[in-house]
Write a protein that holds these residues in place. Structure first.
Motif, PDB file in Angstrom:
ATOM      1  N   PHE A 186       3.211  11.123  13.721  1.00 49.64           N
ATOM      2  CA  PHE A 186       3.809   9.959  13.066  1.00 49.64           C
ATOM      3  C   PHE A 186       4.494   9.012  14.055  1.00 49.64           C
ATOM      4  O   PHE A 186       5.616   8.564  13.862  1.00 49.64           O
ATOM      5  CB  PHE A 186       4.750  10.419  11.951  1.00 49.64           C
ATOM      6  CG  PHE A 186       3.991  11.201  10.913  1.00 49.64           C
ATOM      7  CD1 PHE A 186       3.184  10.555  10.006  1.00 49.64           C
ATOM      8  CD2 PHE A 186       4.040  12.587  10.904  1.00 49.64           C
ATOM      9  CE1 PHE A 186       2.436  11.269   9.081  1.00 49.64           C
ATOM     10  CE2 PHE A 186       3.294  13.309   9.973  1.00 49.64           C
ATOM     11  CZ  PHE A 186       2.496  12.646   9.059  1.00 49.64           C
TER      12      PHE A 186
ATOM     13  N   ASP B  27       9.788   7.748  -8.526  1.00 45.96           N
ATOM     14  CA  ASP B  27      10.998   8.291  -7.881  1.00 45.96           C
ATOM     15  C   ASP B  27      10.678   9.378  -6.867  1.00 45.96           C
ATOM     16  O   ASP B  27      11.478  10.296  -6.646  1.00 45.96           O
ATOM     17  CB  ASP B  27      11.980   8.837  -8.935  1.00 45.96           C
ATOM     18  CG  ASP B  27      12.389   7.765  -9.947  1.00 45.96           C
ATOM     19  OD1 ASP B  27      12.613   6.611  -9.530  1.00 45.96           O
ATOM     20  OD2 ASP B  27      12.448   8.090 -11.141  1.00 45.96           O
ATOM     21  N   LYS B  28       9.489   9.277  -6.266  1.00 45.78           N
ATOM     22  CA  LYS B  28       9.089  10.192  -5.205  1.00 45.78           C
ATOM     23  C   LYS B  28       9.119  11.654  -5.639  1.00 45.78           C
ATOM     24  O   LYS B  28       9.528  12.547  -4.890  1.00 45.78           O
ATOM     25  CB  LYS B  28       9.943   9.973  -3.952  1.00 45.78           C
ATOM     26  CG  LYS B  28       9.643   8.645  -3.246  1.00 45.78           C
ATOM     27  CD  LYS B  28       8.185   8.575  -2.789  1.00 45.78           C
ATOM     28  CE  LYS B  28       7.851   7.271  -2.092  1.00 45.78           C
ATOM     29  NZ  LYS B  28       6.437   7.211  -1.663  1.00 45.78           N
TER      30      LYS B  28
ATOM     31  N   LYS C  51       5.449  15.603   1.543  1.00 40.59           N
ATOM     32  CA  LYS C  51       6.666  15.290   2.291  1.00 40.59           C
ATOM     33  C   LYS C  51       6.403  14.197   3.321  1.00 40.59           C
ATOM     34  O   LYS C  51       7.241  13.293   3.513  1.00 40.59           O
ATOM     35  CB  LYS C  51       7.193  16.547   2.977  1.00 40.59           C
ATOM     36  CG  LYS C  51       8.529  16.343   3.682  1.00 40.59           C
ATOM     37  CD  LYS C  51       9.060  17.653   4.252  1.00 40.59           C
ATOM     38  CE  LYS C  51      10.408  17.433   4.933  1.00 40.59           C
ATOM     39  NZ  LYS C  51      10.951  18.724   5.463  1.00 40.59           N
ATOM     40  N   CYS C  52       5.250  14.236   3.958  1.00 44.34           N
ATOM     41  CA  CYS C  52       4.897  13.214   4.946  1.00 44.34           C
ATOM     42  C   CYS C  52       4.753  11.834   4.311  1.00 44.34           C
ATOM     43  O   CYS C  52       4.875  10.816   5.000  1.00 44.34           O
ATOM     44  CB  CYS C  52       3.606  13.593   5.654  1.00 44.34           C
ATOM     45  SG  CYS C  52       3.765  14.996   6.786  1.00 44.34           S
ATOM     46  N   GLN C  53       4.483  11.806   3.009  1.00 45.36           N
ATOM     47  CA  GLN C  53       4.389  10.533   2.298  1.00 45.36           C
ATOM     48  C   GLN C  53       5.724  10.104   1.695  1.00 45.36           C
ATOM     49  O   GLN C  53       5.800   9.098   0.992  1.00 45.36           O
ATOM     50  CB  GLN C  53       3.355  10.633   1.173  1.00 45.36           C
ATOM     51  CG  GLN C  53       1.939  10.888   1.650  1.00 45.36           C
ATOM     52  CD  GLN C  53       0.995  10.970   0.472  1.00 45.36           C
ATOM     53  OE1 GLN C  53       0.506   9.961  -0.039  1.00 45.36           O
ATOM     54  NE2 GLN C  53       0.744  12.170  -0.003  1.00 45.36           N
ATOM     55  N   GLY C  54       6.762  10.878   1.952  1.00 39.57           N
ATOM     56  CA  GLY C  54       8.087  10.506   1.476  1.00 39.57           C
ATOM     57  C   GLY C  54       8.484  11.099   0.146  1.00 39.57           C
ATOM     58  O   GLY C  54       9.541  10.745  -0.407  1.00 39.57           O
ATOM     59  N   TYR C  55       7.685  12.027  -0.382  1.00 40.22           N
ATOM     60  CA  TYR C  55       8.045  12.643  -1.665  1.00 40.22           C
ATOM     61  C   TYR C  55       9.207  13.615  -1.458  1.00 40.22           C
ATOM     62  O   TYR C  55       9.293  14.309  -0.443  1.00 40.22           O
ATOM     63  CB  TYR C  55       6.831  13.328  -2.297  1.00 40.22           C
ATOM     64  CG  TYR C  55       5.928  12.310  -2.934  1.00 40.22           C
ATOM     65  CD1 TYR C  55       6.061  11.974  -4.279  1.00 40.22           C
ATOM     66  CD2 TYR C  55       4.988  11.624  -2.172  1.00 40.22           C
ATOM     67  CE1 TYR C  55       5.259  10.984  -4.849  1.00 40.22           C
ATOM     68  CE2 TYR C  55       4.192  10.636  -2.734  1.00 40.22           C
ATOM     69  CZ  TYR C  55       4.341  10.328  -4.075  1.00 40.22           C
ATOM     70  OH  TYR C  55       3.565   9.328  -4.628  1.00 40.22           O
ATOM     71  N   LYS C  56      10.116  13.632  -2.445  1.00 33.48           N
ATOM     72  CA  LYS C  56      11.365  14.382  -2.307  1.00 33.48           C
ATOM     73  C   LYS C  56      11.356  15.732  -3.019  1.00 33.48           C
ATOM     74  O   LYS C  56      12.096  16.633  -2.655  1.00 33.48           O
ATOM     75  CB  LYS C  56      12.533  13.546  -2.854  1.00 33.48           C
ATOM     76  CG  LYS C  56      12.694  12.188  -2.192  1.00 33.48           C
ATOM     77  CD  LYS C  56      12.979  12.308  -0.700  1.00 33.48           C
ATOM     78  CE  LYS C  56      13.223  10.947  -0.070  1.00 33.48           C
ATOM     79  NZ  LYS C  56      13.414  11.047   1.399  1.00 33.48           N
TER      80      LYS C  56
END
Length: 318
Positions: free
Chosen positions: A65, A238-239, A270-275
């Motif tokens: 990244f 909301d991820k 997670k790499c896509q920003g999901y929480k």
């Protein structure tokens, strides 16, 4: 059916390795210490093999990244990962630079699969010639120059079975994790869904519409050239994300493949920003989720679907 620029296959050009060496030096200098290795792959890396006149390069990096502007500055355009979750793809298209650059982190199995395929064709002229004949046969068909509800052309999809067969012969046995793209992958998705989730209830799958919905992602797990698992993940606002289905073929169970598959899905999200990731677990699957760090957590489905009366809502912070 999307029509694209017609695909061209040309006889092998002995200058291709020289073009690779020049471009590889530029890429390595640009990526600096992040770059561990550079490989010439694809058909232009196989002496004597006709190919599309585009040099395929794999750059192996420590950190996937990195900022894309490093490569933008030397003319590369970022294209995303296509169907491979942990790939970053770049292209450059000029009169004297025609390159597809595929960036992977060290030890990604995609690196080995590409190198094994290349080396097998280098060592087996009969396989190389068979591959060349397949290419020319494909470009003679109009459907090869079109995209039919796929991110890839018929030409690319038409090579899939040959590549899988060569990887099998080359002894490739690593786990690969991809978004469904080829018809064999979609057929596997349908098979897993029907056999393990809907046939036991004597109904046909009512959710095939999700195959063409942008918030629903369908993935398969390969072991070598064999598809052994399937996952259906829904992307929520909301991820948050939900596991609708995750399953390993019955003959491959009890080897922790399910845990490995789940971990890959989690890392990708997670790499896509999901929480967070959520699931409605049946009582029989609860031990699997608990083993992999899931706890009881409200499901809160934004679509309002209700699970079975015995399902347990579980989740995990990513």
């Amino acid at each position: 059916m999307e029509q694209i620029k017609r695909i061209e296959v040309v006889p092998y050009d002995p200058n291709w390795p020289k073009i690779f060496e020049i471009e590889a030096a530029i890429i390595k200098k640009t990526l600096g210490d992040n770059c561990i290795a550079i490989h010439h792959v694809g058909s232009t890396s196989v002496p004597g093999l006709s190919a599309k006149p585009k040099i395929d390069i794999i750059a192996v990096v420590r950190d996937l990244f990195f900022l894309v502007n490093e490569l933008n500055a030397i003319g590369y355009t970022y294209r995303g990962g296509f169907n491979i979750p942990f790939r970053r793809s770049f292209t450059i298209r000029t009169d004297n630079r025609n390159v597809n650059l595929h960036v992977f982190e060290e030890n990604d199995p995609e690196i080995e699969s590409n190198i094994l395929f290349r080396d097998y064709l280098r060592k087996h002229p009969d396989a190389r010639d068979e591959y060349e004949a397949l290419k020319y046969n494909l470009i003679s068909e109009e459907s090869s120059h079109q995209k039919n509800a796929s991110i890839y052309t018929g030409y690319t999809l038409g090579k899939h079975d040959f590549i899988r067969n060569i990887l099998n012969q080359a002894g490739f046995n690593k786990h690969r994790f991809v978004l469904c793209t080829h018809h064999s992958e979609w057929n596997a998705a349908k098979y897993f869904r029907q056999k393990y989730f809907f046939a036991p209830h004597n109904i046909d799958d009512p959710y095939t519409w999700t195959f063409n919905h942008p918030q629903h992602k369908h993935l398969v797990l390969y072991q070598g050239a064999e598809i052994i698992g399937y996952a259906h993940i829904q992307l929520w606002p909301d991820k948050r994300a939900a596991i609708r289905i995750i399953v390993i073929d019955e003959a491959k169970r009890n080897n922790n493949f399910g845990g490995k598959f789940l971990a890959l899905c989690e890392r990708w999200l997670k790499c896509q920003g999901y929480k967070s990731i959520h699931a409605e677990s049946t009582p029989t699957a609860l031990a699997f989720y608990r083993k992999n760090g899931y706890i009881e957590m409200p499901f809160n489905d934004p679509d309002g679907y209700e699970g079975g009366v015995d399902d347990i809502a579980v989740g995990k912070q990513l």
